[in-house]
Design a protein around this motif. Structure first.
Motif, PDB file in Angstrom:
ATOM      1  N   VAL A  72     -35.540 -75.035  42.303  1.00 55.10           N
ATOM      2  CA  VAL A  72     -36.269 -74.354  43.371  1.00 55.10           C
ATOM      3  C   VAL A  72     -35.491 -73.140  43.871  1.00 55.10           C
ATOM      4  N   LEU A  73     -34.222 -73.354  44.213  1.00 51.91           N
ATOM      5  CA  LEU A  73     -33.414 -72.274  44.777  1.00 51.91           C
ATOM      6  C   LEU A  73     -33.178 -71.160  43.757  1.00 51.91           C
ATOM      7  N   ASP A  74     -32.791 -71.532  42.534  1.00 47.52           N
ATOM      8  CA  ASP A  74     -32.527 -70.527  41.506  1.00 47.52           C
ATOM      9  C   ASP A  74     -33.797 -69.790  41.104  1.00 47.52           C
ATOM     10  N   GLY A  75     -34.922 -70.501  41.091  1.00 52.43           N
ATOM     11  CA  GLY A  75     -36.186 -69.859  40.744  1.00 52.43           C
ATOM     12  C   GLY A  75     -36.568 -68.796  41.752  1.00 52.43           C
ATOM     13  N   LEU A  76     -36.475 -69.137  43.037  1.00 51.12           N
ATOM     14  CA  LEU A  76     -36.801 -68.178  44.088  1.00 51.12           C
ATOM     15  C   LEU A  76     -35.823 -67.011  44.065  1.00 51.12           C
ATOM     16  N   ALA A  77     -34.542 -67.315  43.906  1.00 52.66           N
ATOM     17  CA  ALA A  77     -33.523 -66.259  43.883  1.00 52.66           C
ATOM     18  C   ALA A  77     -33.768 -65.304  42.727  1.00 52.66           C
ATOM     19  N   ALA A  78     -34.106 -65.830  41.543  1.00 47.29           N
ATOM     20  CA  ALA A  78     -34.336 -64.977  40.376  1.00 47.29           C
ATOM     21  C   ALA A  78     -35.545 -64.072  40.570  1.00 47.29           C
ATOM     22  N   ARG A  79     -36.614 -64.624  41.132  1.00 38.40           N
ATOM     23  CA  ARG A  79     -37.797 -63.805  41.380  1.00 38.40           C
ATOM     24  C   ARG A  79     -37.471 -62.658  42.333  1.00 38.40           C
ATOM     25  N   LEU A  80     -36.829 -62.965  43.444  1.00 40.95           N
ATOM     26  CA  LEU A  80     -36.510 -61.943  44.440  1.00 40.95           C
ATOM     27  C   LEU A  80     -35.513 -60.925  43.898  1.00 40.95           C
ATOM     28  N   ALA A  81     -34.523 -61.412  43.135  1.00 38.93           N
ATOM     29  CA  ALA A  81     -33.523 -60.508  42.564  1.00 38.93           C
ATOM     30  C   ALA A  81     -34.180 -59.536  41.589  1.00 38.93           C
ATOM     31  N   PRO A 103     -31.984 -64.521  27.964  1.00 38.38           N
ATOM     32  CA  PRO A 103     -33.370 -64.226  28.363  1.00 38.38           C
ATOM     33  C   PRO A 103     -33.524 -64.036  29.872  1.00 38.38           C
ATOM     34  N   LEU A 104     -32.817 -64.831  30.657  1.00 41.08           N
ATOM     35  CA  LEU A 104     -32.894 -64.716  32.107  1.00 41.08           C
ATOM     36  C   LEU A 104     -32.336 -63.375  32.572  1.00 41.08           C
ATOM     37  N   VAL A 105     -31.193 -62.997  32.034  1.00 39.02           N
ATOM     38  CA  VAL A 105     -30.579 -61.721  32.415  1.00 39.02           C
ATOM     39  C   VAL A 105     -31.489 -60.560  32.034  1.00 39.02           C
ATOM     40  N   LYS A 106     -32.105 -60.617  30.847  1.00 38.25           N
ATOM     41  CA  LYS A 106     -33.007 -59.546  30.416  1.00 38.25           C
ATOM     42  C   LYS A 106     -34.212 -59.421  31.348  1.00 38.25           C
ATOM     43  N   ALA A 107     -34.762 -60.565  31.771  1.00 44.07           N
ATOM     44  CA  ALA A 107     -35.909 -60.547  32.684  1.00 44.07           C
ATOM     45  C   ALA A 107     -35.521 -59.945  34.033  1.00 44.07           C
ATOM     46  N   LEU A 108     -34.322 -60.274  34.502  1.00 44.06           N
ATOM     47  CA  LEU A 108     -33.842 -59.725  35.777  1.00 44.06           C
ATOM     48  C   LEU A 108     -33.645 -58.218  35.669  1.00 44.06           C
ATOM     49  N   LEU A 109     -33.031 -57.769  34.581  1.00 44.26           N
ATOM     50  CA  LEU A 109     -32.786 -56.338  34.393  1.00 44.26           C
ATOM     51  C   LEU A 109     -34.093 -55.556  34.266  1.00 44.26           C
ATOM     52  N   ALA A 110     -35.122 -56.219  33.705  1.00 41.58           N
ATOM     53  CA  ALA A 110     -36.421 -55.571  33.526  1.00 41.58           C
ATOM     54  C   ALA A 110     -37.268 -55.601  34.792  1.00 41.58           C
ATOM     55  N   GLY A 111     -36.806 -56.334  35.805  1.00 43.19           N
ATOM     56  CA  GLY A 111     -37.567 -56.439  37.046  1.00 43.19           C
ATOM     57  C   GLY A 111     -38.785 -57.330  36.929  1.00 43.19           C
ATOM     58  N   ASP A 112     -38.786 -58.238  35.970  1.00 42.26           N
ATOM     59  CA  ASP A 112     -39.918 -59.139  35.725  1.00 42.26           C
ATOM     60  C   ASP A 112     -39.722 -60.420  36.541  1.00 42.26           C
TER      61      ASP A 112
END
Length: 225
Positions: A91-100, A185-194
Protein backbone atom coordinates in the motif's frame (compact mmCIF):
# COMPACT_ATOMS: atom_id res chain seq x y z
CA UNK A 1 26.97 -11.52 21.15
CA UNK A 2 29.16 -10.02 18.39
CA UNK A 3 31.85 -7.51 19.26
CA UNK A 4 30.46 -4.00 18.94
CA UNK A 5 32.24 -0.68 18.67
CA UNK A 6 32.73 1.01 22.03
CA UNK A 7 30.67 4.19 22.31
CA UNK A 8 32.34 7.44 23.31
CA UNK A 9 31.00 9.04 26.48
CA UNK A 10 29.75 11.98 24.40
CA UNK A 11 27.55 9.71 22.27
CA UNK A 12 25.02 8.58 24.86
CA UNK A 13 21.77 6.83 23.98
CA UNK A 14 21.45 7.95 20.35
CA UNK A 15 24.87 6.62 19.35
CA UNK A 16 24.30 3.44 21.31
CA UNK A 17 20.93 2.93 19.62
CA UNK A 18 22.50 3.56 16.19
CA UNK A 19 25.15 0.87 16.68
CA UNK A 20 22.67 -1.66 18.08
CA UNK A 21 20.20 -0.90 15.28
CA UNK A 22 22.72 -1.54 12.53
CA UNK A 23 23.87 -4.72 14.26
CA UNK A 24 20.29 -6.02 14.45
CA UNK A 25 19.27 -5.02 10.92
CA UNK A 26 22.45 -6.46 9.39
CA UNK A 27 21.89 -9.79 11.14
CA UNK A 28 24.76 -9.39 13.60
CA UNK A 29 22.34 -10.31 16.36
CA UNK A 30 20.15 -13.34 15.78
CA UNK A 31 16.35 -12.92 16.03
CA UNK A 32 15.28 -13.67 19.57
CA UNK A 33 18.73 -12.96 21.04
CA UNK A 34 18.64 -11.75 24.63
CA UNK A 35 20.02 -8.27 25.33
CA UNK A 36 21.33 -8.05 28.89
CA UNK A 37 21.57 -4.48 30.18
CA UNK A 38 24.52 -5.21 32.46
CA UNK A 39 26.56 -6.76 29.65
CA UNK A 40 25.72 -3.94 27.23
CA UNK A 41 26.69 -1.37 29.88
CA UNK A 42 30.09 -3.00 30.25
CA UNK A 43 30.58 -3.47 26.51
CA UNK A 44 29.63 0.08 25.50
CA UNK A 45 31.21 1.75 28.56
CA UNK A 46 28.08 3.80 29.21
CA UNK A 47 25.58 4.00 32.06
CA UNK A 48 22.70 1.60 32.62
CA UNK A 49 20.33 4.53 31.99
CA UNK A 50 21.90 5.15 28.58
CA UNK A 51 21.47 1.49 27.61
CA UNK A 52 17.88 1.53 28.81
CA UNK A 53 17.10 4.67 26.81
CA UNK A 54 18.69 3.17 23.68
CA UNK A 55 16.67 -0.02 24.07
CA UNK A 56 13.49 1.97 24.55
CA UNK A 57 14.21 3.81 21.30
CA UNK A 58 14.68 0.53 19.45
CA UNK A 59 11.52 -0.79 21.09
CA UNK A 60 9.65 2.15 19.58
CA UNK A 61 11.05 1.18 16.17
CA UNK A 62 9.88 -2.40 16.61
CA UNK A 63 13.36 -3.94 16.66
CA UNK A 64 13.43 -5.17 20.26
CA UNK A 65 10.81 -6.38 22.71
CA UNK A 66 10.74 -6.45 26.48
CA UNK A 67 9.29 -9.55 28.11
CA UNK A 68 8.38 -9.63 31.82
CA UNK A 69 10.90 -11.60 33.91
CA UNK A 70 13.17 -12.33 30.92
CA UNK A 71 14.22 -8.84 29.81
CA UNK A 72 15.02 -7.49 26.35
CA UNK A 73 15.19 -9.56 23.16
CA UNK A 74 15.82 -8.86 19.47
CA UNK A 75 12.55 -9.09 17.59
CA UNK A 76 11.91 -12.40 15.83
CA UNK A 77 9.61 -11.75 12.88
CA UNK A 78 6.74 -14.23 12.78
CA UNK A 79 4.81 -15.27 9.69
CA UNK A 80 2.01 -12.90 10.74
CA UNK A 81 4.50 -10.03 11.19
CA UNK A 82 5.89 -10.70 7.71
CA UNK A 83 2.36 -10.85 6.27
CA UNK A 84 1.47 -7.50 7.84
CA UNK A 85 4.67 -5.81 6.65
CA UNK A 86 4.35 -7.30 3.17
CA UNK A 87 0.81 -6.02 2.69
CA UNK A 88 1.48 -2.67 4.33
CA UNK A 89 4.50 -2.15 2.06
CA UNK A 90 2.33 -2.83 -0.98
CA UNK A 91 0.00 0.00 0.00
CA UNK A 92 2.64 2.52 1.07
CA UNK A 93 5.10 1.76 -1.75
CA UNK A 94 2.31 1.76 -4.32
CA UNK A 95 1.06 5.19 -3.30
CA UNK A 96 4.61 6.55 -3.04
CA UNK A 97 5.50 5.27 -6.53
CA UNK A 98 2.41 6.79 -8.10
CA UNK A 99 3.01 10.19 -6.50
CA UNK A 100 6.74 10.11 -7.23
CA UNK A 101 6.10 9.33 -10.91
CA UNK A 102 3.53 12.10 -11.19
CA UNK A 103 5.75 14.73 -9.53
CA UNK A 104 9.27 13.70 -10.49
CA UNK A 105 11.48 16.49 -11.82
CA UNK A 106 14.97 16.66 -13.32
CA UNK A 107 16.69 16.59 -9.92
CA UNK A 108 14.49 13.71 -8.80
CA UNK A 109 15.37 11.72 -11.91
CA UNK A 110 19.07 12.23 -11.23
CA UNK A 111 18.71 11.05 -7.63
CA UNK A 112 16.64 8.04 -8.66
CA UNK A 113 19.07 6.99 -11.40
CA UNK A 114 22.01 7.38 -9.00
CA UNK A 115 20.29 5.26 -6.32
CA UNK A 116 19.42 2.56 -8.85
CA UNK A 117 22.97 2.48 -10.21
CA UNK A 118 24.33 2.17 -6.65
CA UNK A 119 22.05 -0.80 -6.05
CA UNK A 120 23.08 -2.50 -9.30
CA UNK A 121 26.77 -1.90 -8.58
CA UNK A 122 26.41 -3.20 -5.02
CA UNK A 123 24.65 -6.32 -6.33
CA UNK A 124 27.78 -7.27 -8.28
CA UNK A 125 29.42 -8.11 -4.96
CA UNK A 126 28.50 -10.57 -2.24
CA UNK A 127 28.04 -8.12 0.64
CA UNK A 128 24.49 -8.96 1.68
CA UNK A 129 24.33 -6.14 4.22
CA UNK A 130 25.38 -3.53 1.65
CA UNK A 131 22.88 -4.91 -0.89
CA UNK A 132 20.01 -4.80 1.60
CA UNK A 133 20.94 -1.22 2.57
CA UNK A 134 21.11 -0.08 -1.08
CA UNK A 135 17.78 -1.81 -1.75
CA UNK A 136 16.15 -0.07 1.20
CA UNK A 137 17.64 3.34 0.30
CA UNK A 138 16.16 3.13 -3.21
CA UNK A 139 12.68 2.44 -1.85
CA UNK A 140 13.03 5.13 0.80
CA UNK A 141 14.04 7.65 -1.89
CA UNK A 142 10.86 6.85 -3.82
CA UNK A 143 8.87 7.67 -0.68
CA UNK A 144 10.77 10.97 -0.35
CA UNK A 145 10.20 11.78 -4.03
CA UNK A 146 6.46 11.36 -3.49
CA UNK A 147 6.47 14.75 -1.77
CA UNK A 148 3.84 13.44 0.67
CA UNK A 149 5.02 14.43 4.15
CA UNK A 150 2.47 12.36 6.09
CA UNK A 151 3.27 9.29 4.02
CA UNK A 152 6.94 9.81 4.88
CA UNK A 153 6.09 10.11 8.58
CA UNK A 154 4.14 6.84 8.55
CA UNK A 155 6.92 5.11 6.61
CA UNK A 156 9.45 6.22 9.23
CA UNK A 157 7.43 4.49 11.96
CA UNK A 158 8.10 1.08 10.46
CA UNK A 159 11.16 1.69 8.28
CA UNK A 160 13.52 -0.32 10.52
CA UNK A 161 11.18 -3.30 10.42
CA UNK A 162 10.97 -2.85 6.64
CA UNK A 163 14.79 -2.98 6.50
CA UNK A 164 14.70 -6.34 8.29
CA UNK A 165 11.96 -7.55 5.94
CA UNK A 166 13.89 -6.45 2.81
CA UNK A 167 17.07 -8.13 4.06
CA UNK A 168 15.11 -11.35 4.68
CA UNK A 169 13.59 -11.22 1.18
CA UNK A 170 16.93 -10.43 -0.50
CA UNK A 171 18.44 -13.42 1.28
CA UNK A 172 16.24 -15.69 -0.85
CA UNK A 173 17.84 -14.69 -4.16
CA UNK A 174 20.19 -17.33 -5.53
CA UNK A 175 21.87 -14.62 -7.62
CA UNK A 176 22.22 -11.19 -6.00
CA UNK A 177 22.42 -9.63 -9.46
CA UNK A 178 18.72 -10.38 -9.84
CA UNK A 179 17.90 -7.93 -7.05
CA UNK A 180 19.05 -4.98 -9.12
CA UNK A 181 17.41 -6.25 -12.30
CA UNK A 182 14.01 -6.75 -10.67
CA UNK A 183 13.91 -3.02 -9.85
CA UNK A 184 14.50 -1.93 -13.46
CA UNK A 185 10.84 -1.87 -14.67
CA UNK A 186 9.79 0.17 -11.63
CA UNK A 187 12.61 2.67 -12.07
CA UNK A 188 11.79 3.04 -15.79
CA UNK A 189 8.12 3.71 -15.01
CA UNK A 190 9.10 6.34 -12.43
CA UNK A 191 11.51 8.05 -14.83
CA UNK A 192 8.81 8.06 -17.53
CA UNK A 193 6.29 9.65 -15.17
CA UNK A 194 3.89 6.72 -15.59
CA UNK A 195 1.98 6.75 -12.30
CA UNK A 196 -0.36 3.83 -13.08
CA UNK A 197 2.44 1.45 -14.05
CA UNK A 198 4.71 2.62 -11.22
CA UNK A 199 2.01 1.97 -8.62
CA UNK A 200 1.21 -1.48 -10.01
CA UNK A 201 4.87 -2.51 -10.17
CA UNK A 202 5.58 -1.19 -6.67
CA UNK A 203 2.64 -3.14 -5.23
CA UNK A 204 3.75 -6.31 -7.00
CA UNK A 205 7.47 -5.81 -6.27
CA UNK A 206 9.11 -8.71 -4.41
CA UNK A 207 5.73 -10.45 -4.11
CA UNK A 208 7.33 -13.81 -4.89
CA UNK A 209 10.07 -13.35 -2.27
CA UNK A 210 7.62 -11.90 0.26
CA UNK A 211 5.19 -14.79 -0.12
CA UNK A 212 8.06 -17.27 0.06
CA UNK A 213 9.33 -15.66 3.28
CA UNK A 214 5.89 -15.87 4.86
CA UNK A 215 5.58 -19.54 3.88
CA UNK A 216 9.07 -20.28 5.22
CA UNK A 217 8.24 -18.68 8.56
CA UNK A 218 4.97 -20.58 8.81
CA UNK A 219 6.64 -24.00 8.63
CA UNK A 220 8.21 -24.09 12.13
CA UNK A 221 5.10 -22.40 13.57
CA UNK A 222 2.92 -25.18 12.10
CA UNK A 223 5.22 -27.84 13.57
CA UNK A 224 4.90 -26.27 17.03
CA UNK A 225 1.12 -26.09 16.71
Amino acid sequence: MPKLTEVSKQSFDVQTANILRETIVSGGLEPGSRLVEAKLTEQFKVSRGTIRAALQKLHGEGLVVQTPYTGWHVIAITAHDAWELHNLRRVLDGLAARLAAEHIDTEGRKRLEAAYQRLCLTCTGNNQKAIANADFELHKLIVVLSGHSRLQEHYMLIEQQIRVFIASCDDQYADYGGIGLCHEPLVKALLAGDGDTAEQLAREHNSTQGDALISRLRLPEQRIA
